[in-house]
Design a protein around this motif. Structure first.
Motif, PDB file in Angstrom:
ATOM      1  N   THR A  67       0.834  -1.205   0.000  1.00 54.26           N
ATOM      2  CA  THR A  67       0.000   0.000   0.000  1.00 54.26           C
ATOM      3  C   THR A  67       0.868   1.254   0.000  1.00 54.26           C
ATOM      4  O   THR A  67       0.605   2.221  -0.719  1.00 54.26           O
ATOM      5  N   ALA A  68       1.956   1.218   0.833  1.00 54.93           N
ATOM      6  CA  ALA A  68       2.836   2.389   0.906  1.00 54.93           C
ATOM      7  C   ALA A  68       3.588   2.593  -0.403  1.00 54.93           C
ATOM      8  O   ALA A  68       3.774   3.729  -0.864  1.00 54.93           O
ATOM      9  N   LEU A  69       4.047   1.515  -1.053  1.00 55.85           N
ATOM     10  CA  LEU A  69       4.777   1.649  -2.314  1.00 55.85           C
ATOM     11  C   LEU A  69       3.866   2.167  -3.417  1.00 55.85           C
ATOM     12  O   LEU A  69       4.282   2.977  -4.260  1.00 55.85           O
ATOM     13  N   GLN A  70       2.655   1.675  -3.469  1.00 50.20           N
ATOM     14  CA  GLN A  70       1.731   2.155  -4.502  1.00 50.20           C
ATOM     15  C   GLN A  70       1.449   3.643  -4.329  1.00 50.20           C
ATOM     16  O   GLN A  70       1.244   4.358  -5.304  1.00 50.20           O
ATOM     17  N   ALA A  71       1.473   4.113  -3.085  1.00 49.98           N
ATOM     18  CA  ALA A  71       1.245   5.541  -2.836  1.00 49.98           C
ATOM     19  C   ALA A  71       2.516   6.351  -2.944  1.00 49.98           C
ATOM     20  O   ALA A  71       2.489   7.578  -2.795  1.00 49.98           O
ATOM     21  N   GLY A  72       3.669   5.683  -3.141  1.00 51.15           N
ATOM     22  CA  GLY A  72       4.950   6.384  -3.243  1.00 51.15           C
ATOM     23  C   GLY A  72       5.482   6.844  -1.911  1.00 51.15           C
ATOM     24  O   GLY A  72       6.352   7.720  -1.876  1.00 51.15           O
ATOM     25  N   ASP A  73       4.998   6.275  -0.836  1.00 48.06           N
ATOM     26  CA  ASP A  73       5.422   6.681   0.502  1.00 48.06           C
ATOM     27  C   ASP A  73       6.599   5.813   0.928  1.00 48.06           C
ATOM     28  O   ASP A  73       6.446   4.854   1.694  1.00 48.06           O
ATOM     29  N   PHE A  74       7.797   6.170   0.424  1.00 46.46           N
ATOM     30  CA  PHE A  74       8.988   5.379   0.764  1.00 46.46           C
ATOM     31  C   PHE A  74       9.434   5.626   2.206  1.00 46.46           C
ATOM     32  O   PHE A  74      10.081   4.775   2.815  1.00 46.46           O
ATOM     33  N   ALA A  75       9.089   6.766   2.758  1.00 53.17           N
ATOM     34  CA  ALA A  75       9.455   7.033   4.155  1.00 53.17           C
ATOM     35  C   ALA A  75       8.781   6.045   5.090  1.00 53.17           C
ATOM     36  O   ALA A  75       9.380   5.565   6.071  1.00 53.17           O
ATOM     37  N   SER A  76       7.524   5.723   4.820  1.00 53.37           N
ATOM     38  CA  SER A  76       6.811   4.745   5.662  1.00 53.37           C
ATOM     39  C   SER A  76       7.445   3.368   5.554  1.00 53.37           C
ATOM     40  O   SER A  76       7.541   2.618   6.536  1.00 53.37           O
ATOM     41  N   VAL A  77       7.917   3.042   4.339  1.00 54.82           N
ATOM     42  CA  VAL A  77       8.569   1.735   4.160  1.00 54.82           C
ATOM     43  C   VAL A  77       9.849   1.674   4.976  1.00 54.82           C
ATOM     44  O   VAL A  77      10.139   0.683   5.661  1.00 54.82           O
ATOM     45  N   ARG A  78      10.645   2.760   4.901  1.00 51.00           N
ATOM     46  CA  ARG A  78      11.888   2.765   5.673  1.00 51.00           C
ATOM     47  C   ARG A  78      11.609   2.718   7.173  1.00 51.00           C
ATOM     48  O   ARG A  78      12.328   2.076   7.932  1.00 51.00           O
ATOM     49  N   GLN A  79      10.540   3.372   7.599  1.00 41.49           N
ATOM     50  CA  GLN A  79      10.190   3.336   9.012  1.00 41.49           C
ATOM     51  C   GLN A  79       9.807   1.934   9.453  1.00 41.49           C
ATOM     52  O   GLN A  79      10.125   1.503  10.574  1.00 41.49           O
ATOM     53  N   MET A  80       9.129   1.217   8.564  1.00 44.72           N
ATOM     54  CA  MET A  80       8.768  -0.172   8.885  1.00 44.72           C
ATOM     55  C   MET A  80      10.022  -1.020   9.094  1.00 44.72           C
ATOM     56  O   MET A  80      10.080  -1.849  10.022  1.00 44.72           O
ATOM     57  N   TYR A  81      11.061  -0.834   8.290  1.00 49.07           N
ATOM     58  CA  TYR A  81      12.297  -1.593   8.445  1.00 49.07           C
ATOM     59  C   TYR A  81      13.032  -1.213   9.728  1.00 49.07           C
ATOM     60  O   TYR A  81      13.710  -2.042  10.342  1.00 49.07           O
ATOM     61  N   ARG A  82      12.924   0.088  10.082  1.00 53.09           N
ATOM     62  CA  ARG A  82      13.614   0.496  11.301  1.00 53.09           C
ATOM     63  C   ARG A  82      12.933  -0.057  12.554  1.00 53.09           C
ATOM     64  O   ARG A  82      13.591  -0.398  13.533  1.00 53.09           O
ATOM     65  N   GLU A  83      11.621  -0.127  12.548  1.00 54.33           N
ATOM     66  CA  GLU A  83      10.890  -0.542  13.738  1.00 54.33           C
ATOM     67  C   GLU A  83      11.050  -2.035  14.038  1.00 54.33           C
ATOM     68  O   GLU A  83      11.110  -2.429  15.201  1.00 54.33           O
ATOM     69  N   ASP A  84      11.098  -2.871  13.022  1.00 54.47           N
ATOM     70  CA  ASP A  84      11.174  -4.326  13.255  1.00 54.47           C
ATOM     71  C   ASP A  84      12.137  -4.930  12.245  1.00 54.47           C
ATOM     72  O   ASP A  84      11.739  -5.467  11.217  1.00 54.47           O
ATOM     73  N   ARG A  85      13.407  -4.778  12.532  1.00 53.92           N
ATOM     74  CA  ARG A  85      14.404  -5.236  11.571  1.00 53.92           C
ATOM     75  C   ARG A  85      14.411  -6.758  11.435  1.00 53.92           C
ATOM     76  O   ARG A  85      14.643  -7.275  10.343  1.00 53.92           O
ATOM     77  N   ARG A  86      14.209  -7.466  12.556  1.00 54.82           N
ATOM     78  CA  ARG A  86      14.275  -8.920  12.478  1.00 54.82           C
ATOM     79  C   ARG A  86      13.196  -9.483  11.567  1.00 54.82           C
ATOM     80  O   ARG A  86      13.441 -10.367  10.747  1.00 54.82           O
ATOM     81  N   LEU A  87      11.987  -8.959  11.703  1.00 58.28           N
ATOM     82  CA  LEU A  87      10.902  -9.449  10.863  1.00 58.28           C
ATOM     83  C   LEU A  87      11.011  -8.902   9.444  1.00 58.28           C
ATOM     84  O   LEU A  87      10.856  -9.638   8.460  1.00 58.28           O
ATOM     85  N   MET A  88      11.324  -7.600   9.291  1.00 55.25           N
ATOM     86  CA  MET A  88      11.351  -6.993   7.969  1.00 55.25           C
ATOM     87  C   MET A  88      12.546  -7.458   7.145  1.00 55.25           C
ATOM     88  O   MET A  88      12.554  -7.319   5.914  1.00 55.25           O
ATOM     89  N   SER A  89      13.583  -8.033   7.829  1.00 55.62           N
ATOM     90  CA  SER A  89      14.711  -8.552   7.048  1.00 55.62           C
ATOM     91  C   SER A  89      14.296  -9.741   6.192  1.00 55.62           C
ATOM     92  O   SER A  89      15.037 -10.155   5.295  1.00 55.62           O
ATOM     93  N   GLN A  90      13.125 -10.295   6.425  1.00 57.35           N
ATOM     94  CA  GLN A  90      12.633 -11.429   5.649  1.00 57.35           C
ATOM     95  C   GLN A  90      11.769 -10.976   4.473  1.00 57.35           C
ATOM     96  O   GLN A  90      11.204 -11.805   3.763  1.00 57.35           O
ATOM     97  N   ILE A  91      11.661  -9.656   4.285  1.00 55.75           N
ATOM     98  CA  ILE A  91      10.927  -9.101   3.140  1.00 55.75           C
ATOM     99  C   ILE A  91      11.920  -8.306   2.296  1.00 55.75           C
ATOM    100  O   ILE A  91      12.558  -7.375   2.811  1.00 55.75           O
ATOM    101  N   ARG A  92      12.055  -8.681   1.047  1.00 63.05           N
ATOM    102  CA  ARG A  92      12.980  -7.989   0.160  1.00 63.05           C
ATOM    103  C   ARG A  92      12.209  -7.401  -1.023  1.00 63.05           C
ATOM    104  O   ARG A  92      11.275  -8.026  -1.536  1.00 63.05           O
ATOM    105  N   VAL A  93      12.674  -6.216  -1.414  1.00 64.63           N
ATOM    106  CA  VAL A  93      12.044  -5.521  -2.543  1.00 64.63           C
ATOM    107  C   VAL A  93      13.096  -5.376  -3.649  1.00 64.63           C
ATOM    108  O   VAL A  93      14.195  -4.857  -3.390  1.00 64.63           O
ATOM    109  N   TYR A  94      12.790  -5.877  -4.842  1.00 61.90           N
ATOM    110  CA  TYR A  94      13.695  -5.817  -5.999  1.00 61.90           C
ATOM    111  C   TYR A  94      13.060  -4.919  -7.068  1.00 61.90           C
ATOM    112  O   TYR A  94      11.828  -4.883  -7.210  1.00 61.90           O
ATOM    113  N   ASN A  95      13.956  -4.216  -7.822  1.00 69.45           N
ATOM    114  CA  ASN A  95      13.454  -3.489  -8.985  1.00 69.45           C
ATOM    115  C   ASN A  95      13.376  -4.442 -10.162  1.00 69.45           C
ATOM    116  O   ASN A  95      13.648  -5.645 -10.033  1.00 69.45           O
ATOM    117  N   GLU A  96      13.070  -3.903 -11.295  1.00 67.88           N
ATOM    118  CA  GLU A  96      12.867  -4.765 -12.463  1.00 67.88           C
ATOM    119  C   GLU A  96      14.154  -5.407 -12.941  1.00 67.88           C
ATOM    120  O   GLU A  96      14.127  -6.426 -13.640  1.00 67.88           O
TER     121      GLU A  96
END
Length: 519
Positions: A67-96
């Motif tokens: 939802t955050a990426l579709q809205a272009g809210d990269f700050a929220s995405v980075r905040q999600m990684y900062r808040e829970d690094r152990r869990l978010m380290s299991q989610i990876r985002v790749y470009n094309e």
């Protein structure tokens, strides 16, 4: 190892040592295998439960990130990684092109002492590039997955890595379609791929296995105790059978137990066979001794009978020798009486080893004691002995020989009146009892106030021809066979007899007879 002469094959004989050794070794192996299997099952269940919970959290985070990426809210995405690094380290985002966009963590200097992160340059929009099908990025993404698989394939023998492999099976996109890569279109027209890589930390897996150590130890102890109890019961049962046979021989019953010869070929089985052979040999020796004594007694009757005939003939030709002939008749009669008692004892002792006795009848012991009491009170009225006897209300009927039981009880009661002091009391009583703690029985006790018997002579009192000066005198007559006959009668009726001195402060003797009853 033993060799059979009738066959051409060897028959191995496992000794008791090797049986115990192999049993304990098998116990250790089975216990180890069982504990490992149970522990593996418990760990896998715990891993599955944790992975399921973690996957649910990852799916929720992925939806928020999408939802955050579709809205272009990269700050929220980075905040999600900062808040829970152990869990978010299991989610990876790749470009094309397959390059990792997230996670991108702060520098090491920014992580120290909780300092605030340095300002970053704003992220510029990605340059426009031709659209690429999702399959074009698949080789790059598969490369990332294959690297992890290759790094773990070399450690498949390690139980911890096997648990990690079990996690990968749970998180396999082919098994869980919701874990498949998800393509998100950005606001600038480009697209990114969100990939879930669920896994548990190695420390968590180790902690799970350590948490199950108590369960594993409990299984080892429980299984070991069960096997040890089984081994102990098996060995003690066999030992008790041998011990029971030895106790029977000590009690004078030399009949061999046929089951002793079927207890195996180990050391305990060989000991049981030796005990069975010893029992048979003792039984044969005892029967031979009794038969010899019986034969001697019968052979003595013939010369005594001829002596009686010669004595009568001598009376006719030598009337002046009657005084000497009367003496010969008296001694001959005593000899005949002695022979009759010896034969009686032998027949009673032989009766112990017979299983069927056609002369058995229902005998009321209370009635016999009452009848004997009246007779001895009349016979010993000059001693003014008080007869204390109260017929019991409980069942006192036994199965046996009326004449033999009457003779045995009369002998005991008559001895009590004979050796008790004048003006004293002889007590008779019947109480309920048990034989060997199991079979119902009655206990008959005859208590006198005589001089008693020395403790060292108590066990000899039932032996034939034993006459104790402290218990009887020469002028009382007899041959020392009375209590031997009583002992033989009681044993022939599967009972028990014992004698001991009084302990209530009164000098005297107690004869205790226990006879089984049928309810």
């Amino acid at each position: 190892m033993t060799y059979s002469a009738n066959t051409s094959t060897f028959r191995p004989r496992i000794t008791l040592f090797w049986r115990l050794f192999l049993s304990l070794l098998l116990t250790i192996l089975l216990t180890s295998i069982l504990s490992i299997v149970v522990e593996r099952i418990l760990v896998e269940k715990a891993l599955t439960a944790r992975m399921e919970a973690q996957i649910e959290q990852l799916l929720i985070k992925r939806q928020e990130m999408a939802t955050a990426l579709q809205a272009g809210d990269f700050a929220s995405v980075r905040q999600m990684y900062r808040e829970d690094r152990r869990l978010m380290s299991q989610i990876r985002v790749y470009n094309e092109q397959g390059a990792i966009i997230f996670p991108r963590y702060r520098d090491q200097a920014d992580r120290q002492d909780g300092r605030q992160a340095m300002p970053r340059a704003p992220m510029h929009p990605m340059p426009s590039m031709p659209a690429m099908p999702n399959v074009a990025a698949a080789p790059a993404l598969d490369h990332h997955r294959s690297d992890d698989t290759a790094s773990m394939s070399n450690n498949t023998r390690n139980p911890y890595w096997q648990s990690m492999m079990a996690q990968r099976t749970i998180a396999d996109p082919e098994m869980r379609p919701e874990l498949a890569d998800k393509t998100i279109a950005l606001s600038d027209g480009q697209s990114v791929i969100i990939q879930l890589r669920p896994h548990l930390r190695f420390a968590d897996v180790v902690a799970l296995q350590r948490n199950n150590f108590s369960v594993r130890l409990l299984l080892i102890i429980l299984f070991s105790v069960l096997v040890c109890v089984w081994l102990s019961r098996t060995l003690t049962q066999r030992m008790r059978r041998v011990q029971h046979a030895v106790h029977r021989m000590i009690a004078g019953d030399y009949q061999a137990d046929t089951q002793l010869a079927k207890m195996g070929d180990d050391e305990l089985g060989l000991l049981a066979k030796d005990v069975a052979k010893l029992s048979r040999r003792l039984a044969e020796s005892e029967l031979a001794r009794k038969q010899m004594l019986s034969d001697i007694s019968h052979e003595l009757r013939s010369p005594l009978a001829r002596l009686d005939v010669a004595t009568e003939l001598t009376r006719d030709f030598a009337p002046n020798a009657n005084r000497y002939l009367d003496r010969i008749d008296k001694e001959s009669a005593r000899m005949n009486e002695l022979i009759e008692q010896i034969i009686h004892i032998q027949s009673l002792q032989m009766q112990q080893y017979t299983t069927d006795n056609v002369e058995n009848d229902w005998v009321d012991v209370s009635e016999i004691i009452s009848e004997i009491g009246q007779d001895v009170c009349f016979e010993f009225q000059h001693k003014n002995v008080h007869w204390h006897w109260q017929p019991p209300t409980l069942q006192s009927t036994v199965k046996g020989n009326q004449e033999q039981l009457h003779s045995a009880l009369e002998n005991v009661i008559r001895n009590a009146f004979m050796h008790t002091a004048a003006g004293s009391t002889v007590i008779a009583e019947i109480k309920p009892a048990k034989i060997d703690g199991k079979k119902p029985a009655i206990q008959i006790r005859i208590i006198d106030e005589g001089g008693g018997v020395a403790d060292e002579d108590l066990q000899r009192i039932f032996q034939p021809f034993v006459r104790l000066d402290s218990a009887r005198h020469r002028d009382t007559g007899g041959y020392g066979l009375g209590l031997a006959i009583v002992h033989a009668v009681v044993l022939a009726h599967k009972g028990q007899i014992d004698v001991y001195n009084r302990l209530d402060g009164v000098q005297g003797l107690i004869v205790q007879i226990v006879l089984p009853i049928e309810i």
